[in-house]
Write a protein that holds these residues in place. Structure first.
Motif, PDB file in Angstrom:
ATOM      1  N   ASN A 179       0.437  -4.847  -8.073  1.00 55.95           N
ATOM      2  CA  ASN A 179       0.046  -5.859  -7.286  1.00 55.95           C
ATOM      3  C   ASN A 179      -0.030  -6.019  -5.799  1.00 55.95           C
ATOM      4  O   ASN A 179      -0.608  -6.305  -4.414  1.00 55.95           O
ATOM      5  CB  ASN A 179       0.188  -6.445  -7.818  1.00 55.95           C
ATOM      6  CG  ASN A 179      -0.433  -7.404  -9.088  1.00 55.95           C
ATOM      7  OD1 ASN A 179      -1.535  -6.131  -9.315  1.00 55.95           O
ATOM      8  ND2 ASN A 179       0.821  -7.888 -10.135  1.00 55.95           N
ATOM      9  N   ARG A 180       1.174  -5.501  -5.042  1.00 65.99           N
ATOM     10  CA  ARG A 180       1.555  -5.240  -3.896  1.00 65.99           C
ATOM     11  C   ARG A 180       1.289  -4.604  -2.991  1.00 65.99           C
ATOM     12  O   ARG A 180       0.836  -4.361  -1.775  1.00 65.99           O
ATOM     13  CB  ARG A 180       2.920  -5.423  -4.022  1.00 65.99           C
ATOM     14  CG  ARG A 180       3.328  -4.582  -2.453  1.00 65.99           C
ATOM     15  CD  ARG A 180       5.264  -5.129  -1.757  1.00 65.99           C
ATOM     16  NE  ARG A 180       5.775  -5.004  -0.556  1.00 65.99           N
ATOM     17  CZ  ARG A 180       5.499  -6.016   0.196  1.00 65.99           C
ATOM     18  NH1 ARG A 180       5.216  -6.891  -0.170  1.00 65.99           N
ATOM     19  NH2 ARG A 180       5.807  -5.650   1.462  1.00 65.99           N
ATOM     20  N   PHE A 181       0.810  -3.035  -3.622  1.00 67.32           N
ATOM     21  CA  PHE A 181      -0.485  -2.553  -2.942  1.00 67.32           C
ATOM     22  C   PHE A 181      -1.685  -2.810  -2.641  1.00 67.32           C
ATOM     23  O   PHE A 181      -1.983  -2.497  -1.642  1.00 67.32           O
ATOM     24  CB  PHE A 181      -0.372  -1.305  -4.060  1.00 67.32           C
ATOM     25  CG  PHE A 181      -0.735   0.341  -3.111  1.00 67.32           C
ATOM     26  CD1 PHE A 181      -0.524   0.978  -2.051  1.00 67.32           C
ATOM     27  CD2 PHE A 181      -1.958   0.492  -3.543  1.00 67.32           C
ATOM     28  CE1 PHE A 181      -1.653   2.105  -2.020  1.00 67.32           C
ATOM     29  CE2 PHE A 181      -3.412   1.197  -3.529  1.00 67.32           C
ATOM     30  CZ  PHE A 181      -3.197   2.244  -1.804  1.00 67.32           C
ATOM     31  N   GLN A 182      -2.041  -3.357  -3.542  1.00 70.85           N
ATOM     32  CA  GLN A 182      -3.475  -3.832  -3.688  1.00 70.85           C
ATOM     33  C   GLN A 182      -3.430  -5.290  -2.436  1.00 70.85           C
ATOM     34  O   GLN A 182      -5.000  -4.854  -2.049  1.00 70.85           O
ATOM     35  CB  GLN A 182      -3.830  -4.440  -4.429  1.00 70.85           C
ATOM     36  CG  GLN A 182      -4.532  -2.973  -6.045  1.00 70.85           C
ATOM     37  CD  GLN A 182      -5.346  -3.040  -6.938  1.00 70.85           C
ATOM     38  OE1 GLN A 182      -4.734  -4.214  -7.590  1.00 70.85           O
ATOM     39  NE2 GLN A 182      -5.710  -2.469  -8.040  1.00 70.85           N
ATOM     40  N   LEU A 183      -2.969  -5.507  -2.799  1.00 68.23           N
ATOM     41  CA  LEU A 183      -2.718  -6.778  -1.587  1.00 68.23           C
ATOM     42  C   LEU A 183      -2.230  -6.874  -0.328  1.00 68.23           C
ATOM     43  O   LEU A 183      -3.296  -6.875   0.264  1.00 68.23           O
ATOM     44  CB  LEU A 183      -1.253  -7.794  -1.774  1.00 68.23           C
ATOM     45  CG  LEU A 183      -0.918  -9.385  -0.935  1.00 68.23           C
ATOM     46  CD1 LEU A 183      -2.486 -10.467  -1.370  1.00 68.23           C
ATOM     47  CD2 LEU A 183       0.300  -9.814  -1.293  1.00 68.23           C
TER      48      LEU A 183
END
Length: 242
Positions: free
Chosen positions: A41-45
């Motif tokens: 999720n952090r990567f995609q954000l």
């Protein structure tokens, strides 16, 4: 941000169908290295908000100084500079077109029927003949980039001239003028040649290029058949094999 960029680069070495596949935890197909750096999720954000340039500095289309690659120009300049700085190319280098596969909506998207990857972003690429390593590249942004000879010069100069490199190319790029320039910069050049290229020996020009009242009409045209011996032309230490 360094971790994010590192993950993006490593994804080019480990090809998977979707971003989420890099962060899956299934023991058989998972790649645990990605999830230890950051969560999916952090990567995609970060990816959804990642910008490389300030949009307020962008020159509108149609005005002098407009750059179609404005949004990615800083990273292109950084990466290309590092490739040239850290990799020592072998003696033989070659130039050709390459395609970055892409079928989405993009003004730079091209279609090339004869390439394995037919839809995508076209690159003018200079590569090491020994291993295919891409030394330098220019993204094709449409008309107005000059001649293909100018493309070759922009990729070769200054890093790969005056050092004894040998350039190989196909008939899209090769021309007598370009090869003279390479020779003057102590750089060898070899490539196939289109018979109607400006500056070719008169004897190999197509018949349609010479009219009866033309000054070149007195030169005989060479027409060879399959199996016949080739004909050689030499000028100023350059060789043309027909």
């Amino acid at each position: 941000m360094r971790a994010f960029v590192g993950l993006e680069m490593s994804m080019g070495l480990c090809d998977k169908p979707a971003i989420s596949d890099y962060f899956e935890t299934y023991w058989l197909t998972g790649t645990p290295g990605y999830s230890t750096v950051m969560s999916r999720n952090r990567f995609q954000l970060i990816r959804s908000f990642f910008h490389m340039n300030d949009n307020t500095d962008k020159v509108p289309k149609g005005q002098p100084g407009h750059d179609p690659l404005f949004k990615v120009r800083p990273i292109l300049d950084i990466v290309q500079g590092q490739y040239v700085k850290l990799y020592q190319a072998h003696k033989e280098v070659s130039i050709d077109e390459a395609m970055l596969a892409f079928k989405g909506r993009l003004g730079l998207k091209q279609y090339m029927q004869d390439k394995p990857t037919k839809w995508g972003v076209k690159l003018w690429s200079l590569c090491d003949n020994r291993n295919g390593f891409m030394l330098k590249w220019n993204v094709y942004t449409g008309a107005g980039e000059g001649t293909v000879g100018d493309v070759v010069r922009s990729l070769m100069i200054p890093e790969y001239v005056d050092h004894g490199y040998h350039l190989y190319c196909d008939n899209l790029y090769s021309s007598p003028d370009l090869f003279v320039d390479m020779r003057n910069r102590r750089t060898g050049a070899c490539g196939t040649l289109r018979s109607n290229r400006v500056g070719n020996p008169v004897a190999i020009l197509p018949a349609s290029r010479g009219r009866r009242n033309d000054a070149t009409a007195r030169y005989p045209r060479i027409t060879l058949k399959k199996g016949e011996d080739p004909v050689f032309f030499t000028k100023d230490n350059m060789l043309c094999l027909y």
